[in-house]
Scaffold this motif. Structure first.
Motif, PDB file in Angstrom:
ATOM      1  N   LEU A  15       0.826  -1.207   0.000  1.00 53.51           N
ATOM      2  CA  LEU A  15       0.000   0.000   0.000  1.00 53.51           C
ATOM      3  C   LEU A  15       0.861   1.258   0.000  1.00 53.51           C
ATOM      4  O   LEU A  15       0.562   2.236  -0.711  1.00 53.51           O
ATOM      5  CB  LEU A  15      -0.931   0.010   1.219  1.00 53.51           C
ATOM      6  N   LEU A  16       1.919   1.244   0.791  1.00 48.03           N
ATOM      7  CA  LEU A  16       2.785   2.420   0.873  1.00 48.03           C
ATOM      8  C   LEU A  16       3.500   2.683  -0.449  1.00 48.03           C
ATOM      9  O   LEU A  16       3.629   3.845  -0.881  1.00 48.03           O
ATOM     10  CB  LEU A  16       3.814   2.227   1.996  1.00 48.03           C
ATOM     11  N   VAL A  17       3.956   1.635  -1.116  1.00 49.68           N
ATOM     12  CA  VAL A  17       4.665   1.777  -2.385  1.00 49.68           C
ATOM     13  C   VAL A  17       3.748   2.333  -3.467  1.00 49.68           C
ATOM     14  O   VAL A  17       4.143   3.201  -4.264  1.00 49.68           O
ATOM     15  CB  VAL A  17       5.262   0.421  -2.829  1.00 49.68           C
ATOM     16  N   ASN A  18       2.500   1.873  -3.482  1.00 54.55           N
ATOM     17  CA  ASN A  18       1.569   2.287  -4.530  1.00 54.55           C
ATOM     18  C   ASN A  18       0.807   3.566  -4.192  1.00 54.55           C
ATOM     19  O   ASN A  18       0.054   4.069  -5.034  1.00 54.55           O
ATOM     20  CB  ASN A  18       0.566   1.160  -4.808  1.00 54.55           C
ATOM     21  N   ASN A  19       1.001   4.056  -2.988  1.00 54.68           N
ATOM     22  CA  ASN A  19       0.295   5.270  -2.589  1.00 54.68           C
ATOM     23  C   ASN A  19       0.666   6.466  -3.474  1.00 54.68           C
ATOM     24  O   ASN A  19      -0.194   7.254  -3.878  1.00 54.68           O
ATOM     25  CB  ASN A  19       0.606   5.591  -1.127  1.00 54.68           C
ATOM     26  N   LYS A  20       1.951   6.595  -3.798  1.00 50.44           N
ATOM     27  CA  LYS A  20       2.387   7.713  -4.644  1.00 50.44           C
ATOM     28  C   LYS A  20       1.924   7.527  -6.091  1.00 50.44           C
ATOM     29  O   LYS A  20       1.513   8.482  -6.750  1.00 50.44           O
ATOM     30  CB  LYS A  20       3.907   7.829  -4.581  1.00 50.44           C
ATOM     31  N   LYS A  21       2.006   6.313  -6.569  1.00 53.07           N
ATOM     32  CA  LYS A  21       1.667   6.035  -7.969  1.00 53.07           C
ATOM     33  C   LYS A  21       0.185   6.308  -8.251  1.00 53.07           C
ATOM     34  O   LYS A  21      -0.166   6.810  -9.328  1.00 53.07           O
ATOM     35  CB  LYS A  21       2.009   4.583  -8.291  1.00 53.07           C
ATOM     36  N   TYR A  22      -0.682   5.989  -7.307  1.00 54.66           N
ATOM     37  CA  TYR A  22      -2.128   6.164  -7.508  1.00 54.66           C
ATOM     38  C   TYR A  22      -2.697   7.206  -6.541  1.00 54.66           C
ATOM     39  O   TYR A  22      -3.841   7.107  -6.109  1.00 54.66           O
ATOM     40  CB  TYR A  22      -2.846   4.826  -7.297  1.00 54.66           C
ATOM     41  N   LYS A  23      -1.883   8.211  -6.230  1.00 55.33           N
ATOM     42  CA  LYS A  23      -2.252   9.178  -5.188  1.00 55.33           C
ATOM     43  C   LYS A  23      -3.566   9.891  -5.493  1.00 55.33           C
ATOM     44  O   LYS A  23      -4.445   9.984  -4.634  1.00 55.33           O
ATOM     45  CB  LYS A  23      -1.131  10.206  -5.020  1.00 55.33           C
ATOM     46  N   GLY A  95     -11.926  -2.721 -13.456  1.00 57.22           N
ATOM     47  CA  GLY A  95     -12.256  -1.331 -13.766  1.00 57.22           C
ATOM     48  C   GLY A  95     -12.001  -0.372 -12.628  1.00 57.22           C
ATOM     49  O   GLY A  95     -12.328   0.817 -12.735  1.00 57.22           O
ATOM     50  N   ASP A  96     -11.443  -0.865 -11.520  1.00 60.11           N
ATOM     51  CA  ASP A  96     -11.232  -0.008 -10.349  1.00 60.11           C
ATOM     52  C   ASP A  96      -9.896  -0.360  -9.702  1.00 60.11           C
ATOM     53  O   ASP A  96      -9.798  -1.281  -8.890  1.00 60.11           O
ATOM     54  CB  ASP A  96     -12.374  -0.195  -9.344  1.00 60.11           C
ATOM     55  N   PRO A  97      -8.836   0.387 -10.031  1.00 61.20           N
ATOM     56  CA  PRO A  97      -7.508   0.073  -9.474  1.00 61.20           C
ATOM     57  C   PRO A  97      -7.432   0.223  -7.962  1.00 61.20           C
ATOM     58  O   PRO A  97      -6.617  -0.445  -7.319  1.00 61.20           O
ATOM     59  CB  PRO A  97      -6.589   1.084 -10.168  1.00 61.20           C
ATOM     60  N   VAL A  98      -8.282   1.060  -7.379  1.00 62.45           N
ATOM     61  CA  VAL A  98      -8.265   1.238  -5.931  1.00 62.45           C
ATOM     62  C   VAL A  98      -8.693  -0.052  -5.228  1.00 62.45           C
ATOM     63  O   VAL A  98      -8.094  -0.450  -4.220  1.00 62.45           O
ATOM     64  CB  VAL A  98      -9.169   2.413  -5.503  1.00 62.45           C
ATOM     65  N   PHE A 105      -3.639  -6.635  -4.881  1.00 60.74           N
ATOM     66  CA  PHE A 105      -3.295  -7.011  -6.250  1.00 60.74           C
ATOM     67  C   PHE A 105      -2.686  -5.830  -6.998  1.00 60.74           C
ATOM     68  O   PHE A 105      -3.125  -4.685  -6.833  1.00 60.74           O
ATOM     69  CB  PHE A 105      -4.535  -7.460  -7.032  1.00 60.74           C
ATOM     70  N   ASP A 106      -1.728  -6.125  -7.840  1.00 60.24           N
ATOM     71  CA  ASP A 106      -1.309  -5.154  -8.840  1.00 60.24           C
ATOM     72  C   ASP A 106      -2.428  -5.087  -9.880  1.00 60.24           C
ATOM     73  O   ASP A 106      -2.898  -6.127 -10.356  1.00 60.24           O
ATOM     74  CB  ASP A 106      -0.007  -5.619  -9.502  1.00 60.24           C
ATOM     75  N   PRO A 107      -2.895  -3.890 -10.259  1.00 58.64           N
ATOM     76  CA  PRO A 107      -3.992  -3.782 -11.236  1.00 58.64           C
ATOM     77  C   PRO A 107      -3.729  -4.506 -12.552  1.00 58.64           C
ATOM     78  O   PRO A 107      -4.683  -4.812 -13.288  1.00 58.64           O
ATOM     79  CB  PRO A 107      -4.126  -2.265 -11.446  1.00 58.64           C
ATOM     80  N   ASP A 108      -2.466  -4.785 -12.853  1.00 59.21           N
ATOM     81  CA  ASP A 108      -2.140  -5.504 -14.092  1.00 59.21           C
ATOM     82  C   ASP A 108      -2.072  -7.018 -13.901  1.00 59.21           C
ATOM     83  O   ASP A 108      -1.852  -7.748 -14.876  1.00 59.21           O
ATOM     84  CB  ASP A 108      -0.793  -5.006 -14.636  1.00 59.21           C
ATOM     85  N   HIS A 109      -2.236  -7.481 -12.675  1.00 57.83           N
ATOM     86  CA  HIS A 109      -2.167  -8.922 -12.402  1.00 57.83           C
ATOM     87  C   HIS A 109      -3.329  -9.336 -11.491  1.00 57.83           C
ATOM     88  O   HIS A 109      -3.153  -9.585 -10.298  1.00 57.83           O
ATOM     89  CB  HIS A 109      -0.823  -9.285 -11.746  1.00 57.83           C
ATOM     90  N   ILE A 110      -4.499  -9.401 -12.080  1.00 58.32           N
ATOM     91  CA  ILE A 110      -5.709  -9.766 -11.334  1.00 58.32           C
ATOM     92  C   ILE A 110      -6.065 -11.213 -11.657  1.00 58.32           C
ATOM     93  O   ILE A 110      -6.145 -11.585 -12.836  1.00 58.32           O
ATOM     94  CB  ILE A 110      -6.889  -8.843 -11.718  1.00 58.32           C
ATOM     95  N   PRO A 111      -6.280 -12.066 -10.654  1.00 63.10           N
ATOM     96  CA  PRO A 111      -6.635 -13.472 -10.936  1.00 63.10           C
ATOM     97  C   PRO A 111      -8.035 -13.587 -11.520  1.00 63.10           C
ATOM     98  O   PRO A 111      -8.849 -12.661 -11.418  1.00 63.10           O
ATOM     99  CB  PRO A 111      -6.554 -14.118  -9.551  1.00 63.10           C
ATOM    100  N   GLY A 112      -8.334 -14.722 -12.116  1.00 64.76           N
ATOM    101  CA  GLY A 112      -9.668 -14.964 -12.637  1.00 64.76           C
ATOM    102  C   GLY A 112     -10.620 -15.402 -11.532  1.00 64.76           C
ATOM    103  O   GLY A 112     -10.193 -15.782 -10.440  1.00 64.76           O
ATOM    104  N   HIS A 113     -11.908 -15.374 -11.821  1.00 64.41           N
ATOM    105  CA  HIS A 113     -12.892 -15.740 -10.792  1.00 64.41           C
ATOM    106  C   HIS A 113     -12.783 -17.206 -10.395  1.00 64.41           C
ATOM    107  O   HIS A 113     -13.167 -17.590  -9.294  1.00 64.41           O
ATOM    108  CB  HIS A 113     -14.318 -15.412 -11.264  1.00 64.41           C
ATOM    109  N   SER A 114     -12.259 -18.033 -11.289  1.00 63.04           N
ATOM    110  CA  SER A 114     -12.106 -19.457 -10.967  1.00 63.04           C
ATOM    111  C   SER A 114     -11.116 -19.661  -9.815  1.00 63.04           C
ATOM    112  O   SER A 114     -11.238 -20.619  -9.049  1.00 63.04           O
ATOM    113  CB  SER A 114     -11.645 -20.239 -12.200  1.00 63.04           C
ATOM    114  N   ASN A 115     -10.140 -18.762  -9.685  1.00 57.67           N
ATOM    115  CA  ASN A 115      -9.188 -18.847  -8.572  1.00 57.67           C
ATOM    116  C   ASN A 115      -9.872 -18.620  -7.233  1.00 57.67           C
ATOM    117  O   ASN A 115      -9.472 -19.189  -6.213  1.00 57.67           O
ATOM    118  CB  ASN A 115      -8.067 -17.820  -8.757  1.00 57.67           C
TER     119      ASN A 115
END
Length: 478
Positions: A15-23, A95-98, A105-115
């Motif tokens: 959370l701390l690392v991504n706070n600046k990126k998605y501030k 559709g919601d990176p927050v 999760f990283d918004p670019d690496h979201i698992p499928g619903h089967s997981n």
């Protein structure tokens, strides 16, 4: 195989690392109370105490399972946002990176619903069930009760007696949902205990609520004789509130009320077939609840008149809980004390002057209640015509009633007494809990079929309710 299992500190660092990126988007979303409450709950949710438990659920070989802690966190988050569909939730995450960040999760690496489905199945020990059965498999042969808002009595009294004996002889037993209950105990109940929301000697309250499944009781036709049923775990029961039969389950909870913080908390959750009577469910739930060696203990057990029988009361007493159970007036007549001589309708001995005697406490050593003369405070000056006949002692006439005379009426807390009524008021907490689960968290609208998935979502709701309570208390304190 489990290659990595992230820790609580890993999540905080993420959370701390991504706070600046998605501030900017974080600030915008967190201005919404639902999102800010979600962040509070996710930060408070320390899942490290279940890491060792989860590790035992994975094989040492095969393809590594990824994001397992994140999947658990995202399901809890999903329920917080009142979304009860894995497919819909994954679409929402994309559709919601927050929401992705709050899940871990990283918004670019979201698992499928089967997981998400795989994670649930990993924690539920079930046998493979046949879904193709004969037609009219769920035919209802019961007739609705004659009275208004009455429960359907479809069991014999001996059934409760046999259950009590079975659990008394074998108090340690396993359930296929034990892993679900373990999550609830660690992430819900123990969390609230650690935060001081649950104190010792609490009053335990139990009640059930109808949970309709959106599966069809008629199934889907395969041929003239066979049909496919998507929910073979459910069956047909009677909803005494709506006065109709329904297809589904009974959600049963044991809950407590904290008068200090004005909150209700579930301490045990159960899900049974709709046809099972509450008298049986209460025994099974109480037996399962009592298996855990808890840091805090219940002093009383409050149940409604559906559990009005001697066996339930004796079983609660054997678990060191005082049974506070309402009496079924339909089976008892106008005055439940009629069989006892000189006992008023309030359960108090009547003196020769036709007055109720004064309660003077109980003797736990001798297991009895003590009553004294109505005029004992002013015995010499009173104008009672029988004061010399009753007792020549200055102490006045004294009457004892043993607990064993009738535990329904004269237990450690006499039925209908002021103390009994005060304790029984707490039972409304379990009714509010049913409303919270079924309506507030929208479990009535859930489209997942099968007991496994319904039970898991029920557990996730229970964990959320504990986190909600701490969020409320923290807000009030601050």
């Amino acid at each position: 195989m489990l290659k990595t299992l992230s820790t609580y500190q890993d999540y905080i660092n993420f959370l701390l690392v991504n706070n600046k990126k998605y501030k900017e988007i974080l600030e915008y979303k967190l201005s919404d109370r639902t999102y800010s409450a979600a962040l509070f709950k996710m930060v408070q949710l320390d899942v490290d105490n279940i890491r060792e438990f989860l590790i035992t659920k994975y094989s040492h070989t095969g393809r590594p399972a990824k994001y397992q802690m994140e999947i658990l966190r995202t399901i809890i988050l999903m329920v917080h946002f009142r979304c009860l569909s894995f497919k819909e939730w994954i679409i929402r995450l994309r559709g919601d990176p927050v929401l992705c960040l709050l899940s871990g999760f990283d918004p670019d690496h979201i698992p499928g619903h089967s997981n998400l489905y795989d994670f649930v199945s990993r924690l539920y020990r079930e046998d493979i069930k046949e879904h193709i059965l004969e037609k009219e498999h769920f035919t209802n042969k019961n007739k609705k009760p004659k009275g208004s808002h009455e429960k359907l009595v479809n069991h014999k009294p001996e059934t409760v007696k046999d259950l009590v004996k079975e659990y008394g002889d074998h108090p340690d037993f396993d359930l296929i949902e034990d892993d679900f209950l373990y999550l609830f105990e660690k992430l819900g109940v123990e969390f609230s205990v650690s935060k001081g929301l649950i104190e010792d000697d609490f009053i335990l309250n139990g009640d059930g609520s109808a949970l309709k499944t959106h599966a069809s009781s008629r199934g889907t036709r395969r041929n003239d004789d066979l049909r496919y049923y998507s929910d073979v775990d459910a069956d047909i029961g009677w909803d005494s509130d709506l006065e109709c039969f329904y297809f589904g389950y009974t959600e049963y909870n044991l809950s407590i009320a904290s008068h200090k913080y004005k909150i209700d908390l579930p301490v045990f959750l159960s899900l049974v077939k709709a046809s099972v009577h509450d008298a049986i469910t209460s025994i099974k739930t109480l037996a399962a609840f009592s298996r855990t060696d808890r840091k805090v203990k219940a002093s009383c057990l409050c149940l409604d008149s559906a559990s009005d029988n001697y066996d339930t009361r004796n079983y609660a007493s054997s678990l060191s809980m005082i049974p506070i159970i309402d009496i079924n007036k339909r089976n008892a007549g106008n005055n439940v004390y009629e069989q006892f001589n000189d006992i008023s309708k309030n359960g108090v001995p009547i003196c020769k002057n036709n007055l109720e005697m004064k309660y003077h406490g109980k003797d736990n050593t001798r297991q009895r209640h003590k009553y004294r003369c109505p005029f004992y405070k002013n015995l010499k000056e009173c104008d009672c015509p029988y004061k010399n006949e009753c007792s020549k002692s200055e102490y006045g006439r004294t009457v004892y009633i043993k607990f064993a005379d009738d535990i329904r009426l004269f237990g450690p807390v006499p039925y209908g007494s002021k103390k009994w009524k005060k304790i029984y008021k707490d039972r409304t907490s379990t009714e509010r809990m049913n409303q919270r689960i079924i309506n507030d968290y929208k479990m009535k609208d859930m489209r997942m079929h099968g007991r496994k998935r319904n039970f898991f979502i029920l557990i996730m709701i229970g964990i959320n309710i504990h986190l909600d309570a701490y969020y409320k208390v923290s807000t009030l304190i601050s």
